[in-house]
Design a protein around this motif. Structure first.
Motif, PDB file in Angstrom:
ATOM      1  N   ALA A 155      74.298  52.167   7.013  1.00 19.24           N
ATOM      2  CA  ALA A 155      73.920  53.296   7.867  1.00 19.24           C
ATOM      3  C   ALA A 155      75.163  54.075   8.287  1.00 19.24           C
ATOM      4  O   ALA A 155      75.163  55.313   8.299  1.00 19.24           O
ATOM      5  N   TYR A 156      76.241  53.363   8.589  1.00 20.42           N
ATOM      6  CA  TYR A 156      77.491  54.030   8.948  1.00 20.42           C
ATOM      7  C   TYR A 156      78.008  54.867   7.785  1.00 20.42           C
ATOM      8  O   TYR A 156      78.418  56.013   7.960  1.00 20.42           O
ATOM      9  N   ARG A 157      77.984  54.290   6.588  1.00 25.16           N
ATOM     10  CA  ARG A 157      78.477  55.002   5.419  1.00 25.16           C
ATOM     11  C   ARG A 157      77.655  56.244   5.122  1.00 25.16           C
ATOM     12  O   ARG A 157      78.196  57.303   4.780  1.00 25.16           O
TER      13      ARG A 157
ATOM     14  N   GLU B 212      73.508  50.202  12.729  1.00 26.51           N
ATOM     15  CA  GLU B 212      72.893  48.887  12.602  1.00 26.51           C
ATOM     16  C   GLU B 212      73.646  48.054  11.573  1.00 26.51           C
ATOM     17  O   GLU B 212      73.812  46.869  11.707  1.00 26.51           O
ATOM     18  N   ASN B 213      74.103  48.712  10.556  1.00 27.04           N
ATOM     19  CA  ASN B 213      74.846  48.004   9.526  1.00 27.04           C
ATOM     20  C   ASN B 213      75.833  48.967   8.876  1.00 27.04           C
ATOM     21  O   ASN B 213      75.885  50.146   9.201  1.00 27.04           O
TER      22      ASN B 213
END
Length: 92
Positions: free
Chosen positions: A60-62, A56-57
């Motif tokens: 969240a990926y990190r 989503e952003n």
């Protein structure tokens, strides 16, 4: 889903021996399934089992990336021989 469509088509073809409207129903069912059904070329491909959904952003990926890195470090720490063997296979 394909099994259901195939079995319904067979039933409609068998019923079509006496009434040709059943044949038309079988053809219509196959046409609708191929154009609008699951796995048709017009639908976008679903994400595979190995690919996670898009984040989503960036946060969240990190978090997912860091969690994966922690798991990989833990695996290498708990199974050093297996980790070295996998590195050898990957490089050579």
């Amino acid at each position: 889903m394909r099994g259901i469509v195939a079995s319904v088509t067979v039933v409609l073809v068998i019923l079509g021996t006496g009434n040709h409207l059943w044949w038309l129903a079988a053809v219509a069912l196959l046409y609708l399934y191929t154009t609008h059904g699951r796995g048709s070329p017009g639908t976008p491909p679903a994400a595979g089992a190995g690919t996670p959904p898009a984040p989503e952003n960036y946060r969240a990926y990190r978090e997912r990336r860091d969690r994966q890195a922690r798991w990989e470090r833990r695996y290498r720490r708990e199974r050093p021989f297996e980790a070295r063997r996998q590195e050898r296979e990957k490089s050579g």
